[in-house]
Write a protein that holds these residues in place. Structure first.
Motif, PDB file in Angstrom:
ATOM      1  N   GLU A 135       6.039  12.342   0.852  1.00  0.00           N
ATOM      2  CA  GLU A 135       5.508  11.989   2.172  1.00  0.00           C
ATOM      3  C   GLU A 135       4.318  12.892   2.520  1.00  0.00           C
ATOM      4  O   GLU A 135       3.321  12.428   3.085  1.00  0.00           O
ATOM      5  CB  GLU A 135       6.609  12.150   3.227  1.00  0.00           C
ATOM      6  N   GLY A 136       4.430  14.176   2.189  1.00  0.00           N
ATOM      7  CA  GLY A 136       3.336  15.107   2.455  1.00  0.00           C
ATOM      8  C   GLY A 136       2.074  14.738   1.707  1.00  0.00           C
ATOM      9  O   GLY A 136       0.959  14.836   2.251  1.00  0.00           O
ATOM     10  N   MET A 137       2.218  14.296   0.448  1.00  0.00           N
ATOM     11  CA  MET A 137       1.052  13.907  -0.357  1.00  0.00           C
ATOM     12  C   MET A 137       0.360  12.676   0.241  1.00  0.00           C
ATOM     13  O   MET A 137      -0.866  12.610   0.316  1.00  0.00           O
ATOM     14  CB  MET A 137       1.474  13.638  -1.799  1.00  0.00           C
ATOM     15  N   ILE A 138       1.163  11.715   0.704  1.00  0.00           N
ATOM     16  CA  ILE A 138       0.568  10.514   1.302  1.00  0.00           C
ATOM     17  C   ILE A 138      -0.129  10.869   2.608  1.00  0.00           C
ATOM     18  O   ILE A 138      -1.214  10.365   2.911  1.00  0.00           O
ATOM     19  CB  ILE A 138       1.655   9.436   1.517  1.00  0.00           C
ATOM     20  N   ASN A 139       0.497  11.784   3.372  1.00  0.00           N
ATOM     21  CA  ASN A 139      -0.120  12.197   4.645  1.00  0.00           C
ATOM     22  C   ASN A 139      -1.447  12.925   4.425  1.00  0.00           C
ATOM     23  O   ASN A 139      -2.311  12.937   5.310  1.00  0.00           O
ATOM     24  CB  ASN A 139       0.834  13.114   5.414  1.00  0.00           C
ATOM     25  N   ALA A 140      -1.610  13.559   3.254  1.00  0.00           N
ATOM     26  CA  ALA A 140      -2.849  14.309   2.961  1.00  0.00           C
ATOM     27  C   ALA A 140      -4.003  13.399   2.545  1.00  0.00           C
ATOM     28  O   ALA A 140      -5.127  13.856   2.367  1.00  0.00           O
ATOM     29  CB  ALA A 140      -2.582  15.339   1.868  1.00  0.00           C
ATOM     30  N   MET A 141      -3.728  12.104   2.383  1.00  0.00           N
ATOM     31  CA  MET A 141      -4.775  11.146   1.995  1.00  0.00           C
ATOM     32  C   MET A 141      -5.468  10.571   3.228  1.00  0.00           C
ATOM     33  O   MET A 141      -4.913  10.582   4.322  1.00  0.00           O
ATOM     34  CB  MET A 141      -4.166  10.004   1.176  1.00  0.00           C
ATOM     35  N   THR A 142      -6.646  10.045   3.025  1.00  0.00           N
ATOM     36  CA  THR A 142      -7.350   9.339   4.099  1.00  0.00           C
ATOM     37  C   THR A 142      -6.748   7.940   4.232  1.00  0.00           C
ATOM     38  O   THR A 142      -6.127   7.425   3.279  1.00  0.00           O
ATOM     39  CB  THR A 142      -8.846   9.215   3.799  1.00  0.00           C
ATOM     40  N   PRO A 143      -6.908   7.281   5.394  1.00  0.00           N
ATOM     41  CA  PRO A 143      -6.410   5.911   5.548  1.00  0.00           C
ATOM     42  C   PRO A 143      -6.935   4.971   4.455  1.00  0.00           C
ATOM     43  O   PRO A 143      -6.209   4.103   3.968  1.00  0.00           O
ATOM     44  CB  PRO A 143      -6.907   5.503   6.938  1.00  0.00           C
ATOM     45  N   LEU A 144      -8.206   5.149   4.067  1.00  0.00           N
ATOM     46  CA  LEU A 144      -8.783   4.300   3.024  1.00  0.00           C
ATOM     47  C   LEU A 144      -8.092   4.532   1.685  1.00  0.00           C
ATOM     48  O   LEU A 144      -7.815   3.577   0.945  1.00  0.00           O
ATOM     49  CB  LEU A 144     -10.293   4.565   2.902  1.00  0.00           C
ATOM     50  N   GLU A 145      -7.807   5.793   1.355  1.00  0.00           N
ATOM     51  CA  GLU A 145      -7.132   6.118   0.079  1.00  0.00           C
ATOM     52  C   GLU A 145      -5.716   5.559   0.053  1.00  0.00           C
ATOM     53  O   GLU A 145      -5.235   5.133  -0.999  1.00  0.00           O
ATOM     54  CB  GLU A 145      -7.102   7.637  -0.113  1.00  0.00           C
ATOM     55  N   ARG A 146      -5.054   5.533   1.212  1.00  0.00           N
ATOM     56  CA  ARG A 146      -3.692   4.978   1.245  1.00  0.00           C
ATOM     57  C   ARG A 146      -3.714   3.470   1.043  1.00  0.00           C
ATOM     58  O   ARG A 146      -2.789   2.902   0.467  1.00  0.00           O
ATOM     59  CB  ARG A 146      -3.010   5.342   2.577  1.00  0.00           C
ATOM     60  N   ARG A 147      -4.794   2.839   1.526  1.00  0.00           N
ATOM     61  CA  ARG A 147      -4.917   1.384   1.333  1.00  0.00           C
ATOM     62  C   ARG A 147      -5.376   1.041  -0.075  1.00  0.00           C
ATOM     63  O   ARG A 147      -4.979   0.012  -0.629  1.00  0.00           O
ATOM     64  CB  ARG A 147      -5.897   0.795   2.354  1.00  0.00           C
ATOM     65  N   LYS A 148      -6.232   1.923  -0.644  1.00  0.00           N
ATOM     66  CA  LYS A 148      -6.800   1.663  -1.977  1.00  0.00           C
ATOM     67  C   LYS A 148      -6.596   2.881  -2.871  1.00  0.00           C
ATOM     68  O   LYS A 148      -7.524   3.682  -3.077  1.00  0.00           O
ATOM     69  CB  LYS A 148      -8.283   1.319  -1.865  1.00  0.00           C
ATOM     70  N   PRO A 149      -5.391   3.075  -3.418  1.00  0.00           N
ATOM     71  CA  PRO A 149      -5.104   4.261  -4.228  1.00  0.00           C
ATOM     72  C   PRO A 149      -5.956   4.356  -5.493  1.00  0.00           C
ATOM     73  O   PRO A 149      -6.080   5.438  -6.080  1.00  0.00           O
ATOM     74  CB  PRO A 149      -3.625   4.117  -4.580  1.00  0.00           C
ATOM     75  N   GLU A 150      -6.582   3.235  -5.889  1.00  0.00           N
ATOM     76  CA  GLU A 150      -7.425   3.268  -7.083  1.00  0.00           C
ATOM     77  C   GLU A 150      -8.657   4.164  -6.866  1.00  0.00           C
ATOM     78  O   GLU A 150      -9.336   4.555  -7.835  1.00  0.00           O
ATOM     79  CB  GLU A 150      -7.864   1.857  -7.488  1.00  0.00           C
ATOM     80  N   LEU A 151      -8.943   4.501  -5.597  1.00  0.00           N
ATOM     81  CA  LEU A 151     -10.068   5.399  -5.306  1.00  0.00           C
ATOM     82  C   LEU A 151      -9.754   6.853  -5.675  1.00  0.00           C
ATOM     83  O   LEU A 151     -10.657   7.692  -5.718  1.00  0.00           O
ATOM     84  CB  LEU A 151     -10.424   5.336  -3.808  1.00  0.00           C
ATOM     85  N   THR A 187       0.826  -1.206   0.000  1.00  0.00           N
ATOM     86  CA  THR A 187       0.000   0.000   0.000  1.00  0.00           C
ATOM     87  C   THR A 187       0.863   1.259   0.000  1.00  0.00           C
ATOM     88  O   THR A 187       2.091   1.189   0.123  1.00  0.00           O
ATOM     89  CB  THR A 187      -0.906   0.022   1.240  1.00  0.00           C
ATOM     90  N   LEU A 188       0.183   2.412  -0.088  1.00  0.00           N
ATOM     91  CA  LEU A 188       0.893   3.687  -0.018  1.00  0.00           C
ATOM     92  C   LEU A 188       1.493   3.906   1.368  1.00  0.00           C
ATOM     93  O   LEU A 188       2.505   4.599   1.502  1.00  0.00           O
ATOM     94  CB  LEU A 188      -0.053   4.841  -0.373  1.00  0.00           C
ATOM     95  N   ASP A 189       0.916   3.329   2.407  1.00  0.00           N
ATOM     96  CA  ASP A 189       1.526   3.387   3.737  1.00  0.00           C
ATOM     97  C   ASP A 189       2.868   2.670   3.730  1.00  0.00           C
ATOM     98  O   ASP A 189       3.841   3.133   4.340  1.00  0.00           O
ATOM     99  CB  ASP A 189       0.606   2.748   4.781  1.00  0.00           C
ATOM    100  N   ASP A 190       2.933   1.535   3.029  1.00  0.00           N
ATOM    101  CA  ASP A 190       4.201   0.806   2.905  1.00  0.00           C
ATOM    102  C   ASP A 190       5.216   1.614   2.100  1.00  0.00           C
ATOM    103  O   ASP A 190       6.406   1.630   2.412  1.00  0.00           O
ATOM    104  CB  ASP A 190       3.965  -0.553   2.237  1.00  0.00           C
ATOM    105  N   PHE A 191       4.731   2.271   1.057  1.00  0.00           N
ATOM    106  CA  PHE A 191       5.588   3.111   0.217  1.00  0.00           C
ATOM    107  C   PHE A 191       6.189   4.243   1.060  1.00  0.00           C
ATOM    108  O   PHE A 191       7.386   4.522   0.994  1.00  0.00           O
ATOM    109  CB  PHE A 191       4.760   3.686  -0.939  1.00  0.00           C
ATOM    110  N   LYS A 192       5.349   4.866   1.890  1.00  0.00           N
ATOM    111  CA  LYS A 192       5.824   5.929   2.770  1.00  0.00           C
ATOM    112  C   LYS A 192       6.851   5.385   3.774  1.00  0.00           C
ATOM    113  O   LYS A 192       7.858   6.037   4.078  1.00  0.00           O
ATOM    114  CB  LYS A 192       4.638   6.547   3.508  1.00  0.00           C
ATOM    115  N   ALA A 193       6.600   4.185   4.284  1.00  0.00           N
ATOM    116  CA  ALA A 193       7.540   3.571   5.229  1.00  0.00           C
ATOM    117  C   ALA A 193       8.895   3.330   4.575  1.00  0.00           C
ATOM    118  O   ALA A 193       9.946   3.502   5.213  1.00  0.00           O
ATOM    119  CB  ALA A 193       6.969   2.254   5.758  1.00  0.00           C
ATOM    120  N   GLN A 194       8.892   2.946   3.288  1.00  0.00           N
ATOM    121  CA  GLN A 194      10.155   2.740   2.576  1.00  0.00           C
ATOM    122  C   GLN A 194      10.905   4.051   2.383  1.00  0.00           C
ATOM    123  O   GLN A 194      12.135   4.095   2.469  1.00  0.00           O
ATOM    124  CB  GLN A 194       9.888   2.073   1.212  1.00  0.00           C
TER     125      GLN A 194
END
Length: 454
Positions: free
Chosen positions: A381-397, A333-340
């Motif tokens: 990192e700022g762009m990922i932080n601006a997303m909702t938890p659901l959007e980070r899990r499902k970027p296709e939204l 997910t995008l959370d994993d991407f941010k962690a990397q």
């Protein structure tokens, strides 16, 4: 680090590898290029002469001339002679800190003002605590420079080691003796003594530090020298070594010197081993000096051993195991991407990583582009932080309206958000290849994935 020298030497290496046959003419041309590259890097003239003479002798030897690939054989000669000039293959043992003495082992830091001595004392304290599991105490015997003691206290606290408080009204010997007594009573393994620097070498300075050395009998007396001084760094180390029994050298600000001549010269001229090199201002920017690895970096071959070691010390193993489990399940997910991205920053950022990769991955490794790339990582990192938890899990939204909201929240354009999502897709694709064991394909993906490497 070594940018100018590495660029020149990399071109020479490419030319050499293409030679099917070595002749007097192309050997002389190669030696001329090596000589010019070394002189431009501010390497001491005696070192240039010694190195080129040894390369010439080996280049005309049977080992190279009789080789099926003489060009590649000659590259090996250049690498071995660079290694030898900086200390040889066995330098890793001589460069180790000799701390097998009755505790506390005392490390005396010497050097000119502005060389980064106090910061290096903090870096060394952190290195000994983390990598050698030592209980470390630091003390400042600099009673002249305003705020010198406060600076050491700050870096020591950042290194999470112990600091011995002293007063500028005390004498240097009183401070040192009190710190030693404290270290003995509180079972410290190592006592790092920071001393005063001067703008130049003077009699009073040498007498003071000589008296301190006689009183403490340190296990290590390390000379901290600014690599950006170039030839002056070598001359200063020589001058100190004639009056103080130095045991080794720490070269600081190596990342700020594109030439790197001091690293090549100082061991050969002084006979003292380079124990560490300092890179960057962060307290984890202290690297053990390995001549063989440094030679590879100078020749544009990279230092993957250092990269692996850096990963072992800096990467969160538990997080890495969790990521591996998620990759196996095909869930990245995008959370994993941010962690990397966070793990990469923890390893020193893009510039630190690229500096250890082979030359073909370093085309974009210049300060301006690196600063832009580091800024790009922060914006990602700022762009990922601006997303909702659901959007980070499902970027296709993330369709048009959601993208506008995220871009506005992160203070970027929608186009930049799209580029970040494309890089995330590349990372996810790479993870799938890694899952399938396709390492070669994965490495090709890395070059296009990291900011500034396309």
């Amino acid at each position: 680090m070594f940018d100018t020298l590495t660029q020149r030497m990399t071109r020479i290496v490419k030319t050499l590898r293409g030679e099917a046959r070595l002749t007097e003419a192309n050997t002389q041309q190669m030696l001329r290029e090596v000589r010019l590259a070394l002189l431009e890097a501010d390497v001491a003239l005696p070192v240039v002469r010694a190195l080129t003479a040894r390369i010439k002798e080996k280049a005309l030897g049977a080992e190279v001339l009789d080789s099926l690939t003489p060009g590649q054989a000659l590259v090996g000669v250049v690498q071995r002679e660079l290694t030898a000039i900086m200390g040889g293959d066995d330098a890793s043992q001589t460069a180790e800190l000799q701390l097998a003495v009755k505790a506390p082992a005392i490390i005396l830091m010497a050097g000119l003002q502005g060389a980064g001595k106090t910061t290096t004392a903090g870096k060394l304290a952190k290195f000994l605590r983390e990598q050698q599991k030592k209980k470390v105490l630091t003390v400042s015997c600099d009673i002249y420079r305003p705020a010198a003691m406060a600076q050491l206290k700050t870096v020591t606290e950042q290194a999470q080691t112990d600091y011995f408080p002293a007063q500028a009204e005390q004498s240097v010997l009183e401070i040192a003796q009190a710190a030693l007594n404290w270290a003995q009573r509180h079972y410290h393994d190592v006592l790092i003594v920071d001393t005063a620097g001067r703008l130049g070498i003077d009699t009073a300075m040498m007498q003071e530090i000589a008296a301190l050395h006689a009183a403490l009998n340190p296990a290590e007396t390390l000379f901290v020298v600014d690599a950006m001084l170039g030839q002056d760094a070598v001359n200063t180390a020589q001058a100190f070594n004639t009056t103080l029994p130095l045991t080794g050298i720490i070269l600081t600000k190596l990342d700020g010197d594109a030439r790197g001549g001091a690293a090549l010269s100082v061991r050969h001229v002084t006979g003292l081993p380079i124990k560490f090199v300092g890179v960057g201002e962060k307290l984890d920017g202290l690297e053990t000096f390995h001549p063989d690895r440094m030679a590879r970096r100078i020749l544009g071959m990279g230092d993957l051993f250092a990269l692996v070691e850096q990963a072992q010390h800096k990467v969160d193993l538990q997080a890495a195991q969790q990521l591996a489990h998620k990759v196996k399940q095909g869930n990245f997910t995008l959370d994993d991407f941010k962690a990397q991205l966070a793990q990469m920053k923890n390893m020193g950022g893009l510039s630190s990583l690229l500096d250890k990769l082979p030359a073909q991955f370093q085309a974009a490794n210049n300060p301006q582009k690196m600063n832009q790339a580091e800024g790009q990582v922060r914006r990602m990192e700022g762009m990922i932080n601006a997303m909702t938890p659901l959007e980070r899990r499902k970027p296709e939204l993330l369709k048009a309206s959601r993208k506008r909201r995220v871009a506005t929240g992160a203070g970027v354009q929608v186009q930049e958000l799209n580029r970040m999502l494309a890089q995330y897709d590349q990372m996810r694709t790479m993870m799938k290849k890694l899952k399938g064991g396709n390492l070669a394909s994965m490495m090709r993906s890395v070059k296009g994935m990291l900011p500034g490497m396309r």
